[in-house]
Design a protein around this motif. Sequence first.
Motif, PDB file in Angstrom:
ATOM      1  N   ALA A   3      28.845  -1.476   3.089  1.00  0.00           N
ATOM      2  CA  ALA A   3      27.703  -0.561   3.131  1.00  0.00           C
ATOM      3  C   ALA A   3      27.100  -0.508   4.530  1.00  0.00           C
ATOM      4  CB  ALA A   3      26.644  -1.005   2.123  1.00  0.00           C
ATOM      5  N   LYS A   4      26.990  -1.657   5.182  1.00  0.00           N
ATOM      6  CA  LYS A   4      26.449  -1.688   6.541  1.00  0.00           C
ATOM      7  C   LYS A   4      27.317  -0.859   7.487  1.00  0.00           C
ATOM      8  CE  LYS A   4      25.256  -4.675  10.424  1.00  0.00           C
ATOM      9  NZ  LYS A   4      25.111  -6.068  10.935  1.00  0.00           N
ATOM     10  N   LYS A   5      28.627  -1.020   7.376  1.00  0.00           N
ATOM     11  CA  LYS A   5      29.537  -0.278   8.244  1.00  0.00           C
ATOM     12  C   LYS A   5      29.372   1.225   8.051  1.00  0.00           C
ATOM     13  CE  LYS A   5      34.348  -0.049   9.765  1.00  0.00           C
ATOM     14  NZ  LYS A   5      34.393   1.414   9.865  1.00  0.00           N
ATOM     15  N   LYS A   6      29.222   1.643   6.804  1.00  0.00           N
ATOM     16  CA  LYS A   6      29.074   3.075   6.524  1.00  0.00           C
ATOM     17  C   LYS A   6      27.773   3.618   7.107  1.00  0.00           C
ATOM     18  CE  LYS A   6      31.926   3.344   2.351  1.00  0.00           C
ATOM     19  NZ  LYS A   6      31.936   3.605   0.878  1.00  0.00           N
ATOM     20  N   ILE A   7      26.721   2.816   7.068  1.00  0.00           N
ATOM     21  CA  ILE A   7      25.442   3.248   7.648  1.00  0.00           C
ATOM     22  C   ILE A   7      25.560   3.352   9.162  1.00  0.00           C
ATOM     23  CG2 ILE A   7      23.025   2.604   8.036  1.00  0.00           C
ATOM     24  CD1 ILE A   7      23.095   1.267   5.255  1.00  0.00           C
ATOM     25  N   VAL A   8      26.120   2.329   9.765  1.00  0.00           N
ATOM     26  CA  VAL A   8      26.263   2.304  11.228  1.00  0.00           C
ATOM     27  C   VAL A   8      27.166   3.433  11.706  1.00  0.00           C
ATOM     28  CG1 VAL A   8      27.145   0.967  13.170  1.00  0.00           C
ATOM     29  CG2 VAL A   8      25.782  -0.173  11.413  1.00  0.00           C
ATOM     30  N   ASP A   9      28.227   3.697  10.957  1.00  0.00           N
ATOM     31  CA  ASP A   9      29.175   4.750  11.340  1.00  0.00           C
ATOM     32  C   ASP A   9      28.670   6.154  11.017  1.00  0.00           C
ATOM     33  OD1 ASP A   9      30.850   2.773  12.200  1.00  0.00           O
ATOM     34  OD2 ASP A   9      32.207   2.849  10.476  1.00  0.00           O
ATOM     35  N   GLY A  10      27.602   6.249  10.239  1.00  0.00           N
ATOM     36  CA  GLY A  10      27.052   7.553   9.888  1.00  0.00           C
ATOM     37  C   GLY A  10      27.595   8.133   8.600  1.00  0.00           C
ATOM     38  N   ALA A  11      28.454   7.379   7.892  1.00  0.00           N
ATOM     39  CA  ALA A  11      28.998   7.874   6.623  1.00  0.00           C
ATOM     40  C   ALA A  11      27.916   7.897   5.549  1.00  0.00           C
ATOM     41  CB  ALA A  11      30.169   6.992   6.184  1.00  0.00           C
ATOM     42  N   ILE A  12      26.926   7.013   5.683  1.00  0.00           N
ATOM     43  CA  ILE A  12      25.771   6.987   4.772  1.00  0.00           C
ATOM     44  C   ILE A  12      24.522   7.248   5.602  1.00  0.00           C
ATOM     45  CG2 ILE A  12      24.308   5.599   3.280  1.00  0.00           C
ATOM     46  CD1 ILE A  12      26.775   4.057   2.403  1.00  0.00           C
ATOM     47  N   THR A  13      23.756   8.247   5.204  1.00  0.00           N
ATOM     48  CA  THR A  13      22.447   8.494   5.829  1.00  0.00           C
ATOM     49  C   THR A  13      21.387   8.002   4.862  1.00  0.00           C
ATOM     50  OG1 THR A  13      23.254  10.439   7.015  1.00  0.00           O
ATOM     51  CG2 THR A  13      20.867  10.231   6.749  1.00  0.00           C
ATOM     52  N   VAL A  14      20.620   7.038   5.308  1.00  0.00           N
ATOM     53  CA  VAL A  14      19.613   6.445   4.422  1.00  0.00           C
ATOM     54  C   VAL A  14      18.307   7.232   4.511  1.00  0.00           C
ATOM     55  CG1 VAL A  14      18.377   4.347   3.802  1.00  0.00           C
ATOM     56  CG2 VAL A  14      20.670   4.186   4.783  1.00  0.00           C
ATOM     57  N   LYS A  15      17.764   7.559   3.345  1.00  0.00           N
ATOM     58  CA  LYS A  15      16.515   8.333   3.289  1.00  0.00           C
ATOM     59  C   LYS A  15      15.327   7.455   3.682  1.00  0.00           C
ATOM     60  CE  LYS A  15      18.264  10.990  -0.682  1.00  0.00           C
ATOM     61  NZ  LYS A  15      18.054  11.271  -2.119  1.00  0.00           N
ATOM     62  N   SER A  16      14.353   8.088   4.320  1.00  0.00           N
ATOM     63  CA  SER A  16      13.136   7.361   4.693  1.00  0.00           C
ATOM     64  C   SER A  16      11.929   7.818   3.876  1.00  0.00           C
ATOM     65  CB  SER A  16      12.846   7.543   6.176  1.00  0.00           C
ATOM     66  OG  SER A  16      12.713   8.903   6.508  1.00  0.00           O
ATOM     67  N   THR A  17      12.181   8.761   2.947  1.00  0.00           N
ATOM     68  CA  THR A  17      11.120   9.205   2.047  1.00  0.00           C
ATOM     69  C   THR A  17      11.674   9.272   0.629  1.00  0.00           C
ATOM     70  OG1 THR A  17      11.680  11.527   2.457  1.00  0.00           O
ATOM     71  CG2 THR A  17       9.926  10.560   3.798  1.00  0.00           C
ATOM     72  N   LEU A  18      10.813   9.113  -0.348  1.00  0.00           N
ATOM     73  CA  LEU A  18      11.233   9.153  -1.750  1.00  0.00           C
ATOM     74  C   LEU A  18      11.435  10.600  -2.213  1.00  0.00           C
ATOM     75  CD1 LEU A  18       8.825   6.412  -3.063  1.00  0.00           C
ATOM     76  CD2 LEU A  18      11.308   6.282  -3.091  1.00  0.00           C
ATOM     77  N   ALA A  78      10.758   1.517   0.125  1.00  0.00           N
ATOM     78  CA  ALA A  78      11.042   1.916  -1.253  1.00  0.00           C
ATOM     79  C   ALA A  78      12.191   2.913  -1.320  1.00  0.00           C
ATOM     80  CB  ALA A  78       9.792   2.512  -1.895  1.00  0.00           C
ATOM     81  N   ALA A  79      12.186   3.885  -0.412  1.00  0.00           N
ATOM     82  CA  ALA A  79      13.214   4.928  -0.424  1.00  0.00           C
ATOM     83  C   ALA A  79      14.599   4.345  -0.162  1.00  0.00           C
ATOM     84  CB  ALA A  79      12.889   5.996   0.615  1.00  0.00           C
ATOM     85  N   GLY A  80      14.707   3.511   0.850  1.00  0.00           N
ATOM     86  CA  GLY A  80      16.003   2.911   1.161  1.00  0.00           C
ATOM     87  C   GLY A  80      16.488   2.004   0.054  1.00  0.00           C
ATOM     88  N   PHE A  81      15.564   1.228  -0.510  1.00  0.00           N
ATOM     89  CA  PHE A  81      15.924   0.298  -1.583  1.00  0.00           C
ATOM     90  C   PHE A  81      16.429   1.051  -2.803  1.00  0.00           C
ATOM     91  CE2 PHE A  81      14.478  -2.545  -5.152  1.00  0.00           C
ATOM     92  CZ  PHE A  81      15.369  -3.577  -4.900  1.00  0.00           C
ATOM     93  N   VAL A  83       0.863  -1.185   0.000  1.00  0.00           N
ATOM     94  CA  VAL A  83       0.000   0.000   0.000  1.00  0.00           C
ATOM     95  C   VAL A  83       0.897   1.232   0.000  1.00  0.00           C
ATOM     96  CG1 VAL A  83      -1.933   1.166   1.141  1.00  0.00           C
ATOM     97  CG2 VAL A  83      -1.668  -1.306   1.397  1.00  0.00           C
ATOM     98  N   ASP A  84       0.453   2.315  -0.632  1.00  0.00           N
ATOM     99  CA  ASP A  84       1.312   3.511  -0.741  1.00  0.00           C
ATOM    100  C   ASP A  84       1.221   4.383   0.519  1.00  0.00           C
ATOM    101  OD1 ASP A  84      -1.276   4.408  -1.087  1.00  0.00           O
ATOM    102  OD2 ASP A  84      -0.780   5.829  -2.669  1.00  0.00           O
ATOM    103  N   ILE A  85       1.671   3.814   1.616  1.00  0.00           N
ATOM    104  CA  ILE A  85       1.668   4.512   2.904  1.00  0.00           C
ATOM    105  C   ILE A  85       3.106   4.838   3.297  1.00  0.00           C
ATOM    106  CG2 ILE A  85      -0.494   3.497   3.727  1.00  0.00           C
ATOM    107  CD1 ILE A  85       1.225   1.417   5.197  1.00  0.00           C
ATOM    108  N   PRO A  86       3.306   5.788   4.225  1.00  0.00           N
ATOM    109  CA  PRO A  86       4.662   6.177   4.618  1.00  0.00           C
ATOM    110  C   PRO A  86       5.551   5.015   5.047  1.00  0.00           C
ATOM    111  CG  PRO A  86       3.102   7.779   5.441  1.00  0.00           C
ATOM    112  CD  PRO A  86       2.287   6.662   4.856  1.00  0.00           C
ATOM    113  N   LEU A  87       5.002   4.046   5.763  1.00  0.00           N
ATOM    114  CA  LEU A  87       5.797   2.906   6.212  1.00  0.00           C
ATOM    115  C   LEU A  87       6.399   2.152   5.031  1.00  0.00           C
ATOM    116  CD1 LEU A  87       6.760   0.916   8.399  1.00  0.00           C
ATOM    117  CD2 LEU A  87       4.599  -0.304   8.072  1.00  0.00           C
TER     118      LEU A  87
END
Length: 347
Positions: free
Chosen positions: A332-347, A181-184, A172-176
């Motif tokens: 990629a996981k290390k960069k996310i955990v360390d803050g080098a990559i900020t993953v978007k939660s919206t498109l 979708a945004a992260g992918f 469903v096209d809801i924020p959750l």
Amino acid sequence: MRRVSKIAAASIATAALAFTATACGESSTGGSGSSEGGKLKIGMAYDVGGRGDNSFNDSAARGLDKAKKDLGAETKELTAKTGETPADREQRLASLAEGGFNPVVAVGFAYKDALDKVAKKHPKTTFGLVDSIAEAKNINSIVFTEEQGSYLAGVAAANKSKDGKIGFIGGVDIPLIKKFAAGFQQGVKDTKPDASVQIQYLTTGTDLSGFGSPDKGKAAANGMLDKKIDVIFAAAGGSGAGAIEAVAGVKGAWAIGVDSDQALDPSLSKYKTSILTSVVKNVDAGVFELAKSIKDGKPKTGTSTYSLAENGVTLTTTGDHLKDVQAKLDEAKKKIVDGAITVKSTL
């Protein structure tokens, strides 16, 4: 109110049990609600699809099963119906609270408004709400960084796709679901900038049937496969089974599952060689830890966030299909955990 920001999440693999249907299309198991000697009693209100959806609800069910086994809990389970009203959800939650169950766990964002009302009327009961943040002080909101797990799935998809044609099917096209979708999409694009991601939702607005319609998932996936898309991630609850079935019919195509390790699900076992990985949210850990907090006399409330850093969201490795790209996923996981990559939660 006790705030919890870091929780050790563990994926629990316990056998699913068979349950019978009762009136009004709800499933019910366990005791009558009578309290005996202070025994832990857990009430579970599932989202549409309930136990046996091979995805989101089943992840919650594993936490309930662990509580039964490890904590000796008595349980009762009720399941939402497609097209029901907010009043139906309120009645379901209230019946569990009035039956003496504590905690009462609501599985899915659709319960938020109903739970805010019911929780205020039952201040001595601790409630759990999965996938949304509630207002009442006696609620433990169990939420996840879905976008982070989905980013890693995007990295995997970009590396596995032959021509960089990738698809995302949301229930469903809801924020959750848009968080998935945004992260992918970000994971795909960061890995292979020239790749394309087609995003499609099965239903919109308040129509939640997109989470329980395998036929719609199959049709959407077939449409993408016809366009030569060769990796499809379906974050669509029970509808994802249809998408996986469609992908399995095309040689060289990959499906990505969600919420549970779908390659291990008995009903999907014949498609397991086509399931690249699954983006798992460890809902089971949230359910179990809430139950244990009640058992210990220290009810957990506030917001509990399960992140990638704490393995609250993970990628499964069943079938060893990720072996050739594991180093890139780890990076990629290390960069996310360390803050080098900020993953978007919206498109």
